[in-house]
Scaffold this motif. Structure first.
Motif, PDB file in Angstrom:
ATOM      1  N   PRO A 154     -40.646  16.549 -37.117  1.00 19.84           N
ATOM      2  CA  PRO A 154     -41.134  16.277 -38.296  1.00 19.84           C
ATOM      3  C   PRO A 154     -40.708  14.676 -37.928  1.00 19.84           C
ATOM      4  CG  PRO A 154     -39.899  17.093 -39.872  1.00 19.84           C
ATOM      5  CD  PRO A 154     -39.713  17.813 -37.935  1.00 19.84           C
ATOM      6  N   SER A 155     -41.399  13.708 -37.348  1.00 20.39           N
ATOM      7  CA  SER A 155     -40.787  12.725 -37.089  1.00 20.39           C
ATOM      8  C   SER A 155     -39.644  11.598 -37.381  1.00 20.39           C
ATOM      9  CB  SER A 155     -42.192  11.269 -36.178  1.00 20.39           C
ATOM     10  OG  SER A 155     -42.263  10.587 -37.899  1.00 20.39           O
ATOM     11  N   SER A 156     -39.901  12.049 -38.751  1.00 20.08           N
ATOM     12  CA  SER A 156     -38.424  11.162 -39.232  1.00 20.08           C
ATOM     13  C   SER A 156     -37.693  12.074 -40.475  1.00 20.08           C
ATOM     14  CB  SER A 156     -38.633   9.664 -39.274  1.00 20.08           C
ATOM     15  OG  SER A 156     -39.899   9.611 -40.796  1.00 20.08           O
ATOM     16  N   LEU A 157     -36.647  11.552 -40.478  1.00 19.62           N
ATOM     17  CA  LEU A 157     -36.350  11.640 -42.214  1.00 19.62           C
ATOM     18  C   LEU A 157     -37.194  11.584 -43.443  1.00 19.62           C
ATOM     19  CD1 LEU A 157     -32.674  12.575 -42.318  1.00 19.62           C
ATOM     20  CD2 LEU A 157     -34.116  14.515 -42.708  1.00 19.62           C
ATOM     21  N   ASP A 158     -37.590  10.132 -43.642  1.00 17.24           N
ATOM     22  CA  ASP A 158     -38.354   9.495 -44.133  1.00 17.24           C
ATOM     23  C   ASP A 158     -39.867   9.923 -44.217  1.00 17.24           C
ATOM     24  OD1 ASP A 158     -36.561   7.359 -44.773  1.00 17.24           O
ATOM     25  OD2 ASP A 158     -37.408   5.874 -43.141  1.00 17.24           O
ATOM     26  N   GLU A 159     -40.394  10.648 -43.098  1.00 22.05           N
ATOM     27  CA  GLU A 159     -41.264  11.361 -42.839  1.00 22.05           C
ATOM     28  C   GLU A 159     -41.880  12.613 -43.996  1.00 22.05           C
ATOM     29  OE1 GLU A 159     -44.892  13.692 -40.161  1.00 22.05           O
ATOM     30  OE2 GLU A 159     -42.651  12.831 -39.485  1.00 22.05           O
ATOM     31  N   LEU A 160     -40.511  13.374 -43.658  1.00 15.84           N
ATOM     32  CA  LEU A 160     -40.466  14.622 -44.737  1.00 15.84           C
ATOM     33  C   LEU A 160     -40.505  14.317 -46.149  1.00 15.84           C
ATOM     34  CD1 LEU A 160     -39.537  17.636 -44.326  1.00 15.84           C
ATOM     35  CD2 LEU A 160     -37.083  17.271 -44.020  1.00 15.84           C
ATOM     36  N   GLU A 161     -39.173  13.666 -46.185  1.00 14.29           N
ATOM     37  CA  GLU A 161     -39.163  12.758 -47.688  1.00 14.29           C
ATOM     38  C   GLU A 161     -40.692  12.400 -48.386  1.00 14.29           C
ATOM     39  OE1 GLU A 161     -37.050   9.908 -50.267  1.00 14.29           O
ATOM     40  OE2 GLU A 161     -36.670   9.555 -48.412  1.00 14.29           O
ATOM     41  N   SER A 162     -41.318  11.836 -47.478  1.00 14.95           N
ATOM     42  CA  SER A 162     -42.611  11.637 -48.513  1.00 14.95           C
ATOM     43  C   SER A 162     -43.224  12.750 -48.985  1.00 14.95           C
ATOM     44  CB  SER A 162     -43.269  10.068 -47.340  1.00 14.95           C
ATOM     45  OG  SER A 162     -43.594  10.878 -46.034  1.00 14.95           O
ATOM     46  N   LEU A 163     -43.287  13.789 -46.981  1.00 13.28           N
ATOM     47  CA  LEU A 163     -44.109  14.873 -47.914  1.00 13.28           C
ATOM     48  C   LEU A 163     -43.336  15.924 -48.783  1.00 13.28           C
ATOM     49  CD1 LEU A 163     -46.134  17.786 -47.012  1.00 13.28           C
ATOM     50  CD2 LEU A 163     -43.948  18.109 -45.890  1.00 13.28           C
ATOM     51  N   VAL A 164     -41.913  15.672 -48.720  1.00  9.55           N
ATOM     52  CA  VAL A 164     -41.762  16.793 -50.188  1.00  9.55           C
ATOM     53  C   VAL A 164     -41.124  16.073 -51.427  1.00  9.55           C
ATOM     54  CG1 VAL A 164     -38.978  17.466 -50.880  1.00  9.55           C
ATOM     55  CG2 VAL A 164     -39.842  17.870 -48.090  1.00  9.55           C
ATOM     56  N   GLY A 165     -41.339  14.108 -51.274  1.00 13.93           N
ATOM     57  CA  GLY A 165     -41.315  13.872 -52.613  1.00 13.93           C
ATOM     58  C   GLY A 165     -39.805  13.585 -52.829  1.00 13.93           C
ATOM     59  N   LYS A 166     -39.309  14.189 -52.628  1.00 12.00           N
ATOM     60  CA  LYS A 166     -37.755  14.317 -53.306  1.00 12.00           C
ATOM     61  C   LYS A 166     -36.483  13.877 -51.616  1.00 12.00           C
ATOM     62  CE  LYS A 166     -38.127  15.970 -57.449  1.00 12.00           C
ATOM     63  NZ  LYS A 166     -38.271  16.983 -58.194  1.00 12.00           N
ATOM     64  N   LYS A 167     -35.292  13.498 -51.996  1.00 12.77           N
ATOM     65  CA  LYS A 167     -34.356  13.208 -50.974  1.00 12.77           C
ATOM     66  C   LYS A 167     -33.495  15.105 -50.812  1.00 12.77           C
ATOM     67  CE  LYS A 167     -33.141   8.742 -50.607  1.00 12.77           C
ATOM     68  NZ  LYS A 167     -33.352   8.276 -49.492  1.00 12.77           N
ATOM     69  N   SER A 168     -34.311  15.718 -51.792  1.00 10.67           N
ATOM     70  CA  SER A 168     -33.137  17.396 -52.146  1.00 10.67           C
ATOM     71  C   SER A 168     -34.042  18.077 -52.986  1.00 10.67           C
ATOM     72  CB  SER A 168     -32.085  17.504 -51.835  1.00 10.67           C
ATOM     73  OG  SER A 168     -31.950  16.936 -53.114  1.00 10.67           O
ATOM     74  N   LEU A 169     -34.565  19.609 -53.209  1.00 17.95           N
ATOM     75  CA  LEU A 169     -34.887  20.412 -54.021  1.00 17.95           C
ATOM     76  C   LEU A 169     -33.769  21.201 -54.592  1.00 17.95           C
ATOM     77  CD1 LEU A 169     -38.264  21.397 -51.811  1.00 17.95           C
ATOM     78  CD2 LEU A 169     -37.745  18.783 -53.423  1.00 17.95           C
ATOM     79  N   ASP A 170     -34.275  21.331 -56.202  1.00 20.85           N
ATOM     80  CA  ASP A 170     -33.366  22.357 -56.096  1.00 20.85           C
ATOM     81  C   ASP A 170     -33.983  23.662 -55.791  1.00 20.85           C
ATOM     82  OD1 ASP A 170     -35.081  22.248 -58.264  1.00 20.85           O
ATOM     83  OD2 ASP A 170     -33.723  21.789 -59.921  1.00 20.85           O
ATOM     84  N   ILE A 171     -33.943  25.179 -56.392  1.00 18.95           N
ATOM     85  CA  ILE A 171     -34.222  26.005 -56.604  1.00 18.95           C
ATOM     86  C   ILE A 171     -35.871  25.772 -57.480  1.00 18.95           C
ATOM     87  CG2 ILE A 171     -33.330  27.355 -58.410  1.00 18.95           C
ATOM     88  CD1 ILE A 171     -34.859  28.938 -55.198  1.00 18.95           C
ATOM     89  N   ILE A 172     -35.833  25.286 -58.217  1.00 19.29           N
ATOM     90  CA  ILE A 172     -36.678  25.544 -59.216  1.00 19.29           C
ATOM     91  C   ILE A 172     -37.941  24.049 -58.170  1.00 19.29           C
ATOM     92  CG2 ILE A 172     -38.001  24.248 -61.309  1.00 19.29           C
ATOM     93  CD1 ILE A 172     -35.860  25.297 -62.438  1.00 19.29           C
ATOM     94  N   ASP A 173     -37.332  23.212 -58.027  1.00 17.94           N
ATOM     95  CA  ASP A 173     -38.419  22.624 -57.200  1.00 17.94           C
ATOM     96  C   ASP A 173     -39.127  22.637 -55.713  1.00 17.94           C
ATOM     97  OD1 ASP A 173     -37.775  20.142 -58.511  1.00 17.94           O
ATOM     98  OD2 ASP A 173     -36.067  19.283 -58.255  1.00 17.94           O
ATOM     99  N   PHE A 174     -38.271  23.873 -55.214  1.00 17.41           N
ATOM    100  CA  PHE A 174     -38.592  24.708 -53.384  1.00 17.41           C
ATOM    101  C   PHE A 174     -40.115  25.493 -54.211  1.00 17.41           C
ATOM    102  CE2 PHE A 174     -38.098  28.320 -51.040  1.00 17.41           C
ATOM    103  CZ  PHE A 174     -37.615  27.724 -50.060  1.00 17.41           C
ATOM    104  N   MET A 175     -39.327  26.067 -54.729  1.00 17.99           N
ATOM    105  CA  MET A 175     -40.781  26.943 -55.949  1.00 17.99           C
ATOM    106  C   MET A 175     -41.508  26.208 -56.120  1.00 17.99           C
ATOM    107  SD  MET A 175     -38.838  30.082 -57.574  1.00 17.99           S
ATOM    108  CE  MET A 175     -38.882  31.392 -57.421  1.00 17.99           C
ATOM    109  N   PHE A 176     -41.656  25.303 -56.524  1.00 19.02           N
ATOM    110  CA  PHE A 176     -42.864  24.355 -56.764  1.00 19.02           C
ATOM    111  C   PHE A 176     -42.978  23.532 -56.138  1.00 19.02           C
ATOM    112  CE2 PHE A 176     -44.917  20.077 -58.028  1.00 19.02           C
ATOM    113  CZ  PHE A 176     -45.807  20.744 -58.944  1.00 19.02           C
TER     114      PHE A 176
END
Length: 154
Positions: free
Chosen positions: A40-62
């Motif tokens: 990924p070109s940046s953490l900002d790009e990754l954050e826009s894809l993921v929607g959060k700065k970190s994922l717990d197990i439920i967020d990860f599964m969703f």
């Protein structure tokens, strides 16, 4: 692509969660993506894809389920072409020597790089390849890999 059962997702989540805080951070996710050749070109790009700065197990599964639903949509030629393109790229990650086949050693090597390898996987790698090896040549060609990835596990 194949659905992964919840036990597999938990195991993958634990591998992503390098610091053991119960969250997969963008840095942890980026590190893993880079190991498999996705940059990924940046953490900002990754954050826009993921929607959060970190994922717990439920967020990860969703997040996983959301991606799977998007990839499995049918009826659009573009979606089918994107899925095939993704499968070609995934196949290349596993086909380390570029010979057009995935051997047990290559599968083991990639799993080790992703830190998803343990001493019990050796037999599993061989069994997995044998199960999907339609022509019984001991390796997976692209079509066999594609069939394996498109089967949905219960």
């Amino acid at each position: 692509m194949s659905s992964i059962n919840s036990d597999d997702l938990h195991r993958i989540f634990e591998k992503f969660d390098r610091n053991g805080d119960g969250l997969v951070s963008l840095d942890e996710l980026k590190c893993l993506l880079e190991k498999i050749g996705v940059h990924p070109s940046s953490l900002d790009e990754l954050e826009s894809l993921v929607g959060k700065k970190s994922l717990d197990i439920i967020d990860f599964m969703f997040f996983y389920e959301t991606i799977m639903e998007k990839n499995m949509e049918t009826g659009k030629e573009e979606d089918i072409n994107n899925l095939d393109s993704d499968l070609v790229e995934a196949f290349r990650v596993y086909d380390l020597d570029g010979d057009g086949f995935i051997s047990c050693d290559e599968l083991q090597s990639v799993l080790a790089r992703l830190e998803l390898w343990d001493e019990h996987c050796g037999k599993d790698c061989k069994s997995m390849i044998n199960f999907y090896d339609a022509n019984s040549d001991g390796v997976l060609d692209f079509e066999e890999f594609k069939n394996m990835m498109q089967i949905t596990n219960p």
